[in-house]
Design an enzyme around this catalytic site. Structure first.
Site, PDB file in Angstrom:
ATOM      1  N   ARG A 165     -22.235 -43.913 -98.322  1.00  0.00           N
ATOM      2  CA  ARG A 165     -23.895 -43.652 -97.653  1.00  0.00           C
ATOM      3  C   ARG A 165     -23.987 -43.063 -96.969  1.00  0.00           C
ATOM      4  NH1 ARG A 165     -24.525 -47.478-100.922  1.00  0.00           N
ATOM      5  NH2 ARG A 165     -25.231 -50.039-100.698  1.00  0.00           N
ATOM      6  N   SER A 233     -28.478 -54.071 -96.686  1.00  0.00           N
ATOM      7  CA  SER A 233     -27.154 -54.377 -95.718  1.00  0.00           C
ATOM      8  C   SER A 233     -27.695 -53.565 -94.849  1.00  0.00           C
ATOM      9  CB  SER A 233     -25.381 -53.937 -96.799  1.00  0.00           C
ATOM     10  OG  SER A 233     -25.770 -54.172 -97.616  1.00  0.00           O
ATOM     11  N   GLU A 328     -25.096 -49.665 -90.810  1.00  0.00           N
ATOM     12  CA  GLU A 328     -26.013 -48.753 -91.911  1.00  0.00           C
ATOM     13  C   GLU A 328     -27.546 -48.308 -91.935  1.00  0.00           C
ATOM     14  OE1 GLU A 328     -28.083 -48.867 -95.533  1.00  0.00           O
ATOM     15  OE2 GLU A 328     -25.459 -49.741 -96.637  1.00  0.00           O
TER      16      GLU A 328
END
Ligand code: FAD
Ligand code: EPU
Length: 343
Positions: A165, A233, A328
């Protein structure tokens, strides 16, 4: 060339959390020339600019005090070598339709990344990933417009510094570039990736079969943003040291963990679930009942609800496991800068 600028924008329609927020102005670009012009319009010289793709990874913590530039740079080019399909994709193309187009045209490889919302241009920023595959596995280059010089440049995949990520676009190049296209190199020798979860049970699947199983798995736990606002998420899966993981195992013998180059990755969804937070609600925002890593706009949530809920989750996980979760999702301030202070 003239660009149609709209004023006093309602941003709730333009991000998948669908919470109230406004922007001063917005326009849509469909070519690099339009983008170059949009970034340097004299009437918006002194205001921040925000590039928006599908809005599936953003939260507006404040009203945005500037110009939103919606990226609709379209187009696909396909070339081939003996060994690989080489794709050059405009940054405004949507990700999942590209995956399906590849399968329809006999280009197998992206199927594990089925159904991820958003645009190609945002994909390298957090190096999108799912079911054991990430963009970095197939990316050969990223093309971008450097805002200061207004010139196009290209980085090889290695130069993008992809991580979990993560990429150079979240670090040194943050706020300095607009991604205009992504180059993919997909080997003709197809290797199915069957290491993750339900894919492990498949026997000699086709790429289409893998795509279908990934879609079914995702649909069984991830909420559809058109029904229930969310951004996937909300937190990253934390990576902790091997020593910290062993200590936690002594107290929580069933804690899952997956070895990672930087340590052990622990599923944040499991941690949140074990804290008993599924369904926990603040105002109109809630922890999703089917996947604790996803926070949802259950009913008329405002951003204060969501951020208070995120605080509760971080506090609970920290108290029980000594692990601090990091968002995130990009939580943007009125300048469009990502970042957020916990209360
Ligand atoms: P946006 O939300 O529009 O933008 C995200 C950020 O990137 C913003 O800061 C924006 O300013 C910047 N940006 C966007 N485009 C550009 C550009 N061209 N140049 C420069 N900056 C730009 N992600 C995964 O990795 N794996 C998953 O499995 C996954 N599943 C998801 C499931 C759901 C239901 C949802 C809602 C989200 C999921 N996501 C997942 C997150 C999201 O889909 C990805 O992060 C996606 O890449 C975001 O694309 P976007 O176009 O919507 O980006
Ligand atoms: N789990 C629970 N309870 C929950 C949720 C998960 O116990 O409520 C457990 C699961 O049983 C499983 C583990 O946690 O053992 C991992 O769950 P899952 O396979 O659903 O994956 P995840 O770690 O929650 C990550 C990505 C997703 C990606 C999936 C599939 C991150 C932050 N999230 O989720 O990406 O789709 O793996 O590869 O890495 C996104 O980034 O927005 C996203 C959806």
């Amino acid at each position: 060339m003239t660009l149609a600028v709209s004023r006093s924008i309602d941003l709730s329609r333009w991000h998948t959390f669908a919470m109230p927020a406004t922007a001063e102005a917005a326009l849509t670009v469909t070519s690099i020339a339009e983008l170059q012009l949009a970034l340097h319009l004299p009437q918006f010289n002194d205001v921040p600019k925000l590039i928006l793709g599908g809005g599936s990874n953003v939260v507006f913590a404040e009203n945005f005090a500037g110009l939103v530039i919606r990226n609709r740079l379209l187009g696909k080019r396909l070339e081939q070598t003996d060994d690989a399909f080489l794709l050059h994709i405009g940054a405004g193309e949507a990700w999942d339709p590209l995956v399906r187009w590849c399968l329809d045209n006999g280009i197998d490889g992206l199927e594990n990344l089925a159904l991820i919302p958003g645009t190609i241009g945002a994909a390298p920023i957090q190096n999108i990933g799912a079911y054991g595959v990430e963009l970095a596995d197939y990316c050969s280059y990223v093309e971008y417009l450097e805002i200061d010089s207004n010139e196009l440049r290209r980085l090889s995949a290695k130069q993008c510094q992809f991580g979990y990520r993560d990429s150079i676009f979240k670090r040194q190049l943050l706020g300095k570039v607009v991604i205009t296209a992504v180059g993919l190199a997909i080997p003709k020798q197809w290797q199915p990736q069957l290491g993750y979860g339900p894919l492990q049970q498949l026997q000699n699947p086709t790429a289409q079969h893998i795509y279908d199983v990934v879609v079914a798995t995702r649909q069984s736990k991830l909420p559809d943003p058109s029904v229930l606002g969310n951004a996937g998420s909300f937190f990253k899966n934390p990576v902790i040291t091997g020593a910290q993981y062993q200590q936690l195992q002594q107290r929580f013998s069933d804690i899952p963990g997956y070895k990672d180059a930087a340590g052990v990755k622990v599923p944040a969804g499991w941690l949140i679930d074990q804290c008993g937070l599924k369904g926990h609600q603040v105002g109109g925002a809630a922890v999703h009942q089917l996947q604790a890593l996803v926070l949802v706009n259950k009913r008329d949530a405002v951003v204060a609800d969501l951020l208070a809920l995120a605080n509760d989750v971080i506090d609970a996980v920290e108290q029980r496991y000594g692990i601090e979760l990091e968002p995130e999702v990009r939580i943007l301030d009125k300048q469009g800068r990502p970042g957020w202070q916990r209360c």
